[in-house]
Design an enzyme around this catalytic site. Sequence first.
Site, PDB file in Angstrom:
ATOM      1  N   HIS A  11       0.650  -1.070  -0.195  1.00 44.46           N
ATOM      2  CA  HIS A  11      -0.003   0.042  -0.127  1.00 44.46           C
ATOM      3  C   HIS A  11       1.054   1.116   0.039  1.00 44.46           C
ATOM      4  CE1 HIS A  11       1.230   0.066   4.228  1.00 44.46           C
ATOM      5  NE2 HIS A  11       0.402  -0.659   4.482  1.00 44.46           N
TER       6      HIS A  11
HETATM    7  P1  TYD Z   1      -1.651  -3.304   8.118  1.00 42.61           P
HETATM    8  O1  TYD Z   1      -1.378  -1.810   7.702  1.00 42.61           O
HETATM    9  O2  TYD Z   1      -2.474  -3.869   7.240  1.00 42.61           O
HETATM   10  O3  TYD Z   1      -0.362  -3.949   8.200  1.00 42.61           O
HETATM   11  P2  TYD Z   1       0.751  -4.221   6.889  1.00 42.61           P
HETATM   12  O4  TYD Z   1       0.769  -3.141   6.014  1.00 42.61           O
HETATM   13  O5  TYD Z   1       1.942  -4.399   7.550  1.00 42.61           O
HETATM   14  O6  TYD Z   1       0.360  -5.528   6.293  1.00 42.61           O
HETATM   15  O7  TYD Z   1      -2.179  -3.437   9.427  1.00 42.61           O
HETATM   16  C1  TYD Z   1      -2.644  -4.454   9.982  1.00 42.61           C
HETATM   17  C2  TYD Z   1      -3.650  -4.229  11.226  1.00 42.61           C
HETATM   18  O8  TYD Z   1      -3.054  -3.550  12.230  1.00 42.61           O
HETATM   19  C3  TYD Z   1      -4.846  -3.278  10.674  1.00 42.61           C
HETATM   20  O9  TYD Z   1      -6.264  -3.902  11.298  1.00 42.61           O
HETATM   21  C4  TYD Z   1      -4.771  -2.167  11.226  1.00 42.61           C
HETATM   22  C5  TYD Z   1      -3.801  -2.481  12.572  1.00 42.61           C
HETATM   23  N1  TYD Z   1      -3.222  -1.098  12.839  1.00 42.61           N
HETATM   24  C6  TYD Z   1      -3.385  -0.178  13.747  1.00 42.61           C
HETATM   25  O10 TYD Z   1      -4.225  -0.520  14.370  1.00 42.61           O
HETATM   26  N2  TYD Z   1      -2.345   0.463  14.206  1.00 42.61           N
HETATM   27  C7  TYD Z   1      -1.194   0.991  13.423  1.00 42.61           C
HETATM   28  O11 TYD Z   1      -0.391   1.809  13.851  1.00 42.61           O
HETATM   29  C8  TYD Z   1      -0.898  -0.163  12.393  1.00 42.61           C
HETATM   30  C9  TYD Z   1       0.350   0.026  11.470  1.00 42.61           C
HETATM   31  C10 TYD Z   1      -1.825  -0.950  12.118  1.00 42.61           C
END
Ligand code: TYD
Length: 313
Positions: A227
């Site tokens: 993303h």
């Molecule tokens: P996501 O951004 O999808 O992880 P990645 O990009 O590493 O694959 O985040 C995974 C989950 O964690 C999603 O449900 C959102 C949550 N999250 C938070 O609540 N706070 C944060 O600071 C981050 C980065 C994620």
Amino acid sequence: MISPDAFIHPNAIVEDGAMIGPRTRVWAFAHILSGAVIGADCNICDHVFVENKVIIGDRATIKCGVQVWDGVTIENDVFVGPNVTFTNDPFPRSCQRLDEHPQTIIRENASIGANATILPGLEIGKKAMVGAGTVVTRNVPAMAMVVGNPGRIKGYVDARVIEQPGPIPGTTRRKLGVRGVEVIELPEIVDLRGKLTFGQAGEGLPFMPKRWYIIYGVPSPEVRGEHAHRHLEQLLICVHGSCDVIVDDGTLREEVHLSRPTLALHLTEMIWGIQYRFSADAVLLVLASETYDPDDYIRSYDEFLELVKGTSR
Ligand code: TYD
């Protein structure tokens, strides 16, 4: 309707109603059902079977022995290798037909290697490369290279690997080719008690963080990220183990190996980021310039490309 400029081999069967675009060639023993729509300049090789609810774009190559079942869409410039197997029923039983089939879509410029199997209802992203014999069980992101059974991402096409991700000698920084991405070498204090590294305003910390998060315990085949952020800046430090990071500004894609706590990778806003090839012991610390905001995420690569189009590099 069959275009008058199409070539249909005398031993092919094209049912009435099938649409075949100009200059498309349909070779011997291919069988195309009446609802199929096939664009221009395609090559439909021997023994290909195309069902009714199938759309094939322009300049697609479908090699010998492929069956394209109801619910499969193949976009422009896709290559489908010999004996690739599509499926459209996740739980098939003899004499039981689904009313609606899961939709499988192969995006523009993707290639599928010989004998790969694509499970129902999946999307294979633009320019993705599926290796021969791969069993694709999940969606494949744009430009990913997927191999094995179950298919796993082994790399990304068109990513320039930065072999020496350290700073320019005599400095603490190195700007990458990708706009707004920089490698920062952090200080390392070594004495008999061990090592210490740090960052602070003006020294290795390019923005004032409002949040941090840590990624760890990632099973090795898994991919994180995929993303971009509209406004967020991030500083990535692999404080233990290693991982690879893809950065992409919509024009250029580079890959950086993070493997020490003294190396930080700074991403400004509107950079497509992917983290993968995590070692089992990898701990990735990310400092973020803003608190968590799901609306700041751009999760579609197409939308990202659309948004960065025209912005100067
Ligand atoms: P996501 O951004 O999808 O992880 P990645 O990009 O590493 O694959 O985040 C995974 C989950 O964690 C999603 O449900 C959102 C949550 N999250 C938070 O609540 N706070 C944060 O600071 C981050 C980065 C994620």
